[in-house]
Write an enzyme that holds these catalytic residues in place. Structure first.
Site, short mmCIF file in Angstrom:
data_model
loop_
_atom_site.label_atom_id
_atom_site.label_comp_id
_atom_site.label_asym_id
_atom_site.label_seq_id
_atom_site.Cartn_x
_atom_site.Cartn_y
_atom_site.Cartn_z
CG HIS A 43 -2.01 1.00 1.20
ND1 HIS A 43 -3.13 0.90 1.99
CD2 HIS A 43 -2.15 2.15 0.50
CE1 HIS A 43 -3.92 1.94 1.77
NE2 HIS A 43 -3.34 2.72 0.87
CG HIS A 86 -1.72 5.88 -2.14
ND1 HIS A 86 -2.37 5.14 -3.11
CD2 HIS A 86 -2.36 5.61 -0.97
CE1 HIS A 86 -3.35 4.45 -2.53
NE2 HIS A 86 -3.35 4.71 -1.24
CB ALA A 97 -6.10 7.00 -2.39
CB SER A 98 -6.78 12.06 -0.97
OG SER A 98 -5.49 12.59 -1.23
CG HIS A 156 -7.85 3.51 -1.34
ND1 HIS A 156 -8.24 4.75 -0.83
CD2 HIS A 156 -6.67 3.22 -0.74
CE1 HIS A 156 -7.32 5.17 0.02
NE2 HIS A 156 -6.35 4.26 0.10
CE1 TYR A 187 -9.61 8.48 1.62
CE2 TYR A 187 -7.52 7.57 2.36
CZ TYR A 187 -8.22 8.39 1.51
OH TYR A 187 -7.56 9.11 0.56
CG HIS A 222 -7.14 2.36 5.31
ND1 HIS A 222 -8.11 2.49 4.35
CD2 HIS A 222 -6.06 3.04 4.86
CE1 HIS A 222 -7.67 3.25 3.35
NE2 HIS A 222 -6.42 3.60 3.64
CD GLU A 255 -2.86 5.11 4.06
OE1 GLU A 255 -3.71 5.85 3.57
OE2 GLU A 255 -3.01 4.53 5.16
#
Length: 348
Positions: free
Chosen positions: A6, A8, A70-71, A176, A192, A221, A282
């Site tokens: 995971h 990003h 992701a955001s 996600h 999330y 998560h 993450e």
């Protein structure tokens, strides 16, 4: 190997982020978006080497499964064409990171989802990324509306065209969500985690994995609220006349270790078990600070996994073997590397 499932690109070059803002402004004004900027390799190196790569080296992580931020997916922004172009340039940027550091990163793609647009229109980008760019999976947003949850559950047949392609390509999806526009939710603190919990409950309620026995999902998560309420989910399965979770869900659903304290990791591993947990951090992600109680970064999740007390075989599953099982294309690449260039840590 230690594989982080995971990661990003939260430190993407400023020109990439600025173009996204310009794209949105152009859509709002009814104009065409400007041309995507030229980003040279040195800018990408600068964005990676002092952040993700530095943390991987400090924490002993060999390889990160890497995807766009992701955001920033922002599927609720603009229209289908806006999302398609944004997904393309974001995925191309991930491919460039992988090309510069093939021994440290492997790609996972953002899908060009858009509210109300059939999911089959995302299949082309999935194929381009897997077959053309060598990616090993995708991120799937169960709520492209940005926090208003007007899409059908993930078990609805409207999602099947994507699932058919995933099974054909033999790639999993990480469930996600992205940014949230609903003021009732904080993006990373509630939206999330709500999505993770919601997806698991959807899987519990339906027979998706009878329809697609080869389909695989990573619920990130730590599974949201799921491990903490495992008894509730087991009880609900019984009340709803559903099979036990081990039979109906857990052969196809996996959790990561993006849980930022020791008791949370302990609970996850004790309840879910090593067979269904993939190491993930993450980093650099949602929680970037240092825990004053430990003196270590919250997202240094390897410390928690190491301290839990798994035996060597279980640790190997969490750190490497489960990722290779869930991402067969990654496993194939690692096998090719071992056969052709046995130097430790380099993807073929």
């Amino acid at each position: 190997m230690i594989i982080d499932c995971h990661g990003h690109y939260t430190t993407a070059p400023a020109a990439h982020t600025e173009w996204r803002r310009a794209q949105q402004a152009a859509f709002d004004a009814g104009r065409d978006a400007p041309a995507y900027p030229r980003i040279d390799d040195d800018e990408i190196r600068a964005s990676i080497e002092g952040s993700q790569l530095r943390l991987m080296d400090e924490r002993g992580v060999d390889l990160t499964i890497f995807s766009p931020r992701a955001s920033a997916m922002g599927h609720h922004v603009g229209d289908e064409h806006v999302s398609a172009r944004w997904a393309q340039v974001s995925n191309d940027l991930i491919a460039r990171v992988v090309g510069l550091y093939p021994e440290r990163f492997v790609g996972v793609c953002q899908l060009p989802q858009s509210p109300g647009v059939p999911i089959e229109r995302s299949v082309g980008e999935l194929r381009r990324c897997v077959e053309g760019l060598g990616f090993v999976g995708c991120n799937l947003n169960p709520d492209p509306s940005g926090g208003h949850w007007d899409a059908p559950p993930l078990t609805d047949s409207s999602w099947y065209p994507l699932y058919e392609a995933m099974v054909e390509l033999d790639v999993p999806a990480t469930v996600h969500v992205s940014a949230v526009t609903n003021p009732a939710f904080h993006a990373t603190g509630s939206h999330y985690l709500n999505a993770d919990t919601t997806a698991f409950m959807q899987f519990l309620q339906a027979d998706l994995f009878r329809e697609f026995p080869g389909l695989r999902f990573v619920v990130p998560h730590g599974g949201g609220a799921v491990p903490f309420h495992w008894g509730r989910f087991r009880g609900l399965a019984d009340m709803l006349g559903r099979p036990p979770l081990e039979e109906s869900v857990m052969g196809n659903v996996f959790f990561d270790t993006c849980v930022y304290h020791q008791p949370g990791i302990d609970l996850l591993l004790d309840v879910v078990g090593a067979d269904n947990v993939l190491f993930g951090s993450e980093a650099v992600g949602a929680v970037r600070g240092i825990d004053p109680r430990t003196g270590h970064h919250f997202d240094d999740t390897r410390r928690y996994v190491d301290a839990h007390g798994l035996d060597a075989a279980e640790l190997e599953k969490v750190y490497e073997l489960n990722a290779r099982r869930v991402y067969p294309r990654l496993d194939a690449a690692l096998q090719r590397r071992a056969a052709t260039a046995p130097t430790e840590g380099a993807l073929a």
